[in-house]
Design a protein around this motif. Structure first.
Motif, PDB file in Angstrom:
ATOM      1  N   TYR A 167      36.828  -6.447  62.909  1.00  0.00           N
ATOM      2  CA  TYR A 167      35.884  -5.344  63.118  1.00  0.00           C
ATOM      3  C   TYR A 167      36.154  -4.196  62.147  1.00  0.00           C
ATOM      4  O   TYR A 167      35.225  -3.583  61.615  1.00  0.00           O
ATOM      5  N   ARG A 168      37.413  -3.916  61.920  1.00  0.00           N
ATOM      6  CA  ARG A 168      37.733  -2.850  60.974  1.00  0.00           C
ATOM      7  C   ARG A 168      37.285  -3.225  59.559  1.00  0.00           C
ATOM      8  O   ARG A 168      36.801  -2.371  58.807  1.00  0.00           O
ATOM      9  N   SER A 169      37.420  -4.474  59.197  1.00  0.00           N
ATOM     10  CA  SER A 169      36.988  -4.932  57.881  1.00  0.00           C
ATOM     11  C   SER A 169      35.463  -4.825  57.733  1.00  0.00           C
ATOM     12  O   SER A 169      34.955  -4.362  56.706  1.00  0.00           O
ATOM     13  N   ARG A 170      34.743  -5.261  58.760  1.00  0.00           N
ATOM     14  CA  ARG A 170      33.277  -5.173  58.700  1.00  0.00           C
ATOM     15  C   ARG A 170      32.830  -3.715  58.615  1.00  0.00           C
ATOM     16  O   ARG A 170      31.916  -3.375  57.871  1.00  0.00           O
ATOM     17  N   ALA A 171      33.474  -2.857  59.400  1.00  0.00           N
ATOM     18  CA  ALA A 171      33.130  -1.435  59.344  1.00  0.00           C
ATOM     19  C   ALA A 171      33.371  -0.872  57.951  1.00  0.00           C
ATOM     20  O   ALA A 171      32.557  -0.104  57.420  1.00  0.00           O
ATOM     21  N   ALA A 172      34.486  -1.250  57.330  1.00  0.00           N
ATOM     22  CA  ALA A 172      34.797  -0.765  55.977  1.00  0.00           C
ATOM     23  C   ALA A 172      33.757  -1.233  54.973  1.00  0.00           C
ATOM     24  O   ALA A 172      33.389  -0.488  54.048  1.00  0.00           O
ATOM     25  N   GLN A 173      33.256  -2.455  55.139  1.00  0.00           N
ATOM     26  CA  GLN A 173      32.213  -2.949  54.242  1.00  0.00           C
ATOM     27  C   GLN A 173      30.928  -2.137  54.381  1.00  0.00           C
ATOM     28  O   GLN A 173      30.269  -1.810  53.384  1.00  0.00           O
ATOM     29  N   VAL A 174      30.576  -1.809  55.624  1.00  0.00           N
ATOM     30  CA  VAL A 174      29.385  -0.985  55.842  1.00  0.00           C
ATOM     31  C   VAL A 174      29.581   0.405  55.247  1.00  0.00           C
ATOM     32  O   VAL A 174      28.668   0.975  54.623  1.00  0.00           O
ATOM     33  N   VAL A 175      30.769   0.965  55.423  1.00  0.00           N
ATOM     34  CA  VAL A 175      31.061   2.284  54.862  1.00  0.00           C
ATOM     35  C   VAL A 175      30.895   2.272  53.340  1.00  0.00           C
ATOM     36  O   VAL A 175      30.320   3.197  52.753  1.00  0.00           O
ATOM     37  N   THR A 176      31.358   1.230  52.683  1.00  0.00           N
ATOM     38  CA  THR A 176      31.203   1.123  51.228  1.00  0.00           C
ATOM     39  C   THR A 176      29.730   1.132  50.839  1.00  0.00           C
ATOM     40  O   THR A 176      29.325   1.824  49.888  1.00  0.00           O
ATOM     41  N   ARG A 177      28.923   0.391  51.570  1.00  0.00           N
ATOM     42  CA  ARG A 177      27.488   0.343  51.264  1.00  0.00           C
ATOM     43  C   ARG A 177      26.810   1.688  51.545  1.00  0.00           C
ATOM     44  O   ARG A 177      25.934   2.128  50.789  1.00  0.00           O
ATOM     45  N   LEU A 178      27.215   2.357  52.618  1.00  0.00           N
ATOM     46  CA  LEU A 178      26.633   3.659  52.941  1.00  0.00           C
ATOM     47  C   LEU A 178      27.043   4.709  51.908  1.00  0.00           C
ATOM     48  O   LEU A 178      26.238   5.578  51.539  1.00  0.00           O
ATOM     49  N   ASN A 179      28.259   4.642  51.424  1.00  0.00           N
ATOM     50  CA  ASN A 179      28.685   5.577  50.384  1.00  0.00           C
ATOM     51  C   ASN A 179      27.910   5.335  49.082  1.00  0.00           C
ATOM     52  O   ASN A 179      27.585   6.285  48.355  1.00  0.00           O
ATOM     53  N   ALA A 180      27.603   4.073  48.786  1.00  0.00           N
ATOM     54  CA  ALA A 180      26.794   3.779  47.601  1.00  0.00           C
ATOM     55  C   ALA A 180      25.379   4.319  47.776  1.00  0.00           C
ATOM     56  O   ALA A 180      24.778   4.850  46.826  1.00  0.00           O
ATOM     57  N   LEU A 181      24.826   4.205  48.992  1.00  0.00           N
ATOM     58  CA  LEU A 181      23.506   4.768  49.271  1.00  0.00           C
ATOM     59  C   LEU A 181      23.526   6.282  49.107  1.00  0.00           C
ATOM     60  O   LEU A 181      22.603   6.879  48.525  1.00  0.00           O
ATOM     61  N   ASP A 182      24.562   6.912  49.591  1.00  0.00           N
ATOM     62  CA  ASP A 182      24.712   8.359  49.433  1.00  0.00           C
ATOM     63  C   ASP A 182      24.711   8.741  47.953  1.00  0.00           C
ATOM     64  O   ASP A 182      24.064   9.723  47.556  1.00  0.00           O
ATOM     65  N   ALA A 183      25.398   7.970  47.126  1.00  0.00           N
ATOM     66  CA  ALA A 183      25.428   8.255  45.688  1.00  0.00           C
ATOM     67  C   ALA A 183      24.037   8.124  45.082  1.00  0.00           C
ATOM     68  O   ALA A 183      23.652   8.925  44.213  1.00  0.00           O
ATOM     69  N   GLU A 184      23.264   7.154  45.539  1.00  0.00           N
ATOM     70  CA  GLU A 184      21.887   7.003  45.048  1.00  0.00           C
ATOM     71  C   GLU A 184      21.060   8.240  45.391  1.00  0.00           C
ATOM     72  O   GLU A 184      20.284   8.731  44.557  1.00  0.00           O
ATOM     73  N   PHE A 185      21.194   8.739  46.609  1.00  0.00           N
ATOM     74  CA  PHE A 185      20.445   9.930  47.015  1.00  0.00           C
ATOM     75  C   PHE A 185      20.908  11.156  46.230  1.00  0.00           C
ATOM     76  O   PHE A 185      20.086  11.971  45.781  1.00  0.00           O
ATOM     77  N   ARG A 186      22.221  11.310  46.055  1.00  0.00           N
ATOM     78  CA  ARG A 186      22.721  12.479  45.332  1.00  0.00           C
ATOM     79  C   ARG A 186      22.216  12.484  43.896  1.00  0.00           C
ATOM     80  O   ARG A 186      21.813  13.526  43.365  1.00  0.00           O
ATOM     81  N   THR A 187      22.200  11.318  43.272  1.00  0.00           N
ATOM     82  CA  THR A 187      21.698  11.226  41.904  1.00  0.00           C
ATOM     83  C   THR A 187      20.188  11.438  41.860  1.00  0.00           C
ATOM     84  O   THR A 187      19.668  12.189  41.028  1.00  0.00           O
ATOM     85  N   GLY A 188      19.481  10.781  42.769  1.00  0.00           N
ATOM     86  CA  GLY A 188      18.028  10.828  42.744  1.00  0.00           C
ATOM     87  C   GLY A 188      17.442  12.175  43.080  1.00  0.00           C
ATOM     88  O   GLY A 188      16.329  12.499  42.650  1.00  0.00           O
ATOM     89  N   LEU A 189      18.159  12.984  43.856  1.00  0.00           N
ATOM     90  CA  LEU A 189      17.631  14.285  44.293  1.00  0.00           C
ATOM     91  C   LEU A 189      18.382  15.450  43.659  1.00  0.00           C
ATOM     92  O   LEU A 189      18.264  16.588  44.115  1.00  0.00           O
ATOM     93  N   ARG A 190      19.099  15.186  42.585  1.00  0.00           N
ATOM     94  CA  ARG A 190      19.924  16.222  41.963  1.00  0.00           C
ATOM     95  C   ARG A 190      19.086  17.265  41.231  1.00  0.00           C
ATOM     96  O   ARG A 190      19.324  18.470  41.359  1.00  0.00           O
ATOM     97  N   ASP A 191      18.134  16.826  40.441  1.00  0.00           N
ATOM     98  CA  ASP A 191      17.331  17.744  39.622  1.00  0.00           C
ATOM     99  C   ASP A 191      15.871  17.641  40.028  1.00  0.00           C
ATOM    100  O   ASP A 191      15.126  16.793  39.540  1.00  0.00           O
ATOM    101  N   CYS A 192      15.462  18.535  40.922  1.00  0.00           N
ATOM    102  CA  CYS A 192      14.101  18.504  41.466  1.00  0.00           C
ATOM    103  C   CYS A 192      13.450  19.873  41.315  1.00  0.00           C
ATOM    104  O   CYS A 192      14.114  20.910  41.445  1.00  0.00           O
ATOM    105  N   ALA A 193      12.153  19.864  41.065  1.00  0.00           N
ATOM    106  CA  ALA A 193      11.423  21.113  40.881  1.00  0.00           C
ATOM    107  C   ALA A 193      11.274  21.872  42.198  1.00  0.00           C
ATOM    108  O   ALA A 193      11.190  23.101  42.214  1.00  0.00           O
ATOM    109  N   ARG A 194      11.221  21.125  43.297  1.00  0.00           N
ATOM    110  CA  ARG A 194      11.033  21.743  44.607  1.00  0.00           C
ATOM    111  C   ARG A 194      12.114  21.244  45.566  1.00  0.00           C
ATOM    112  O   ARG A 194      12.616  20.130  45.438  1.00  0.00           O
TER     113      ARG A 194
END
Length: 304
Positions: A167-194
C-alpha cells in the motif's frame, strides 16, 4: 461546517431501524459486487478513484455516489448506511455530504479517514463561512491530494499489516504522478495575461491558491445557489473590468446562472470540471479531467 442548508436533506433511517439492520449483517442484502473482499466505502468519485489506486485489487471500493450524480445531493439508502458501518474503511471529506458525515459519525467513527483532516484547508467563501467552515474541494490541488494519498496508504498499511509495503508503494506511485501533474499546471499557468477565473460555483479555491489565480464564484460552495440580481450586476462589472473572456460552467450542475452572467457581460462560456464525478460509461479519470481543465484554462487566461 458547510451543510448546503436548504438544498440538502439527510433522510437517514432512524437509529432503531439502523441498529436492527446492522445486527442482521450481510444476509439482509448482500453487496452486489464485493466478492467477499474487504470494502472501502468512498464518498464520491475522486476519493473512490484514489482508493482504487492505493488499495489495488485486494479491496472492493464502493463509491457511495452513482456516476453522473451531483455528490452534494447524496442521500444514503439504508443498505448504504450498513455498508459504511461494515466497511474496513469509510473514506470521505467532511462537509461535502451531510448524509455521509452522519453515517460515519454514527456507524464508522473508529474506521474512517476524513481527507480534510490530513491537509491544510482553506476557509469557505466569506459569505458562507460559519464556525470553522472549510472549503472541501481539496482534491483540485494535486499536492494536497498527494498528501491524502500518502495518508491513505498509511491507513491501509495498518488495516492490512502483512501487505503494508504494498500500500505504501502504491501510494508513492500515485504521489509521483500527482507531483508531475502539479508541475504541468505550474508550467502551463505560469505566464498568463489574466488571473481571474469566474466560475459557476466556488469549487476551485484550492486550484486557484496553488497556481496564483483568483477565483470569482457566481454562487458559493452550493452549486445550486441562486445569486441575487445585485450579485449578477456586480459580477458583470467585475468581468468587464478584469477583461475576462470566459465564465466557466460545470459538468454535473446546471449552467443557467453562469450562462446568464456570460450573456450579461458579453463573454463566452467554457466547461471547467471540478472532478466531483464522471458520467456513466465515461472513459475519464482524475488525470484526464484535470489535464482537460488545464487545456481549458490556458487560452481563457491568455497563457503563453
Amino acid at each position: 461546517m458547510f451543510t448546503h442548508n436548504s438544498r440538502v436533506r439527510t433522510r437517514l433511517l432512524p437509529l432503531a431501524m439502523a441498529a436492527a439492520l446492522v445486527a442482521c449483517g450481510c444476509g439482509c442484502g448482500a453487496r452486489a459486487n464485493g466478492g467477499g473482499k474487504p470494502v472501502i466505502a468512498a464518498a464520491f468519485y475522486p476519493l473512490a478513484w484514489l482508493a482504487e489506486q492505493v488499495a489495488g485489487p485486494g479491496f472492493y471500493v464502493q463509491n457511495l455516489t452513482k456516476p453522473g450524480a451531483e455528490p452534494h445531493d447524496l442521500e444514503l439508502t439504508p443498505r448504504q448506511v450498513i455498508d459504511v458501518g461494515e466497511s474496513k474503511l469509510a473514506f470521505y471529506v467532511k462537509g461535502v455530504q451531510p448524509a455521509v458525515d452522519k453515517a460515519v459519525r454514527q456507524h464508522a467513527k473508529g474506521h474512517s479517514l476524513d481527507a480534510e483532516s490530513v491537509v491544510r484547508t482553506l476557509p469557505a467563501p466569506q459569505d458562507e463561512a460559519g464556525d470553522g467552515a472549510a472549503d472541501p474541494h481539496l482534491w483540485l490541488d494535486p499536492t494536497r491530494f498527494a498528501t491524502v494519498a500518502t495518508a491513505l496508504g498509511e491507513r491501509l498499511a495498518r488495516v492490512d499489516a502483512p501487505n503494508a509495503a504494498v500500500y505504501r508503494s502504491r501510494a508513492a506511485q500515485v504521489v509521483t504522478r500527482l507531483n508531475a501533474l502539479d508541475a504541468e499546471f505550474r508550467t502551463g499557468l505560469r505566464d498568463c495575461a489574466r488571473k481571474e477565473i469566474v466560475t459557476g460555483h466556488s469549487a476551485f479555491g484550492y486550484l486557484a491558491e496553488r497556481y496564483g489565480l483568483t477565483q470569482v464564484g457566481v454562487a458559493g460552495l452550493d452549486p445550486d445557489a441562486e445569486p441575487s440580481p445585485r450579485r449578477i450586476a456586480d459580477l458583470t462589472g467585475l468581468v468587464r473590468r478584469t477583461g475576462a473572456t470566459t465564465v466557466f460552467t460545470e459538468t454535473l450542475t446546471s449552467p443557467k446562472t453562469a450562462a446568464t452572467l456570460a450573456q450579461e457581460a458579453g463573454v463566452r462560456t467554457e466547461v471547467l470540471d471540478p472532478a466531483e464525478g464522471v458520467r456513466p460509461h465515461s472513459h475519464d479519470d482524475y488525470f484526464s479531467i484535470m489535464r482537460r481543465d488545464l487545456a481549458t484554462l490556458r487560452p481563457a487566461l491568455g497563457c503563453s
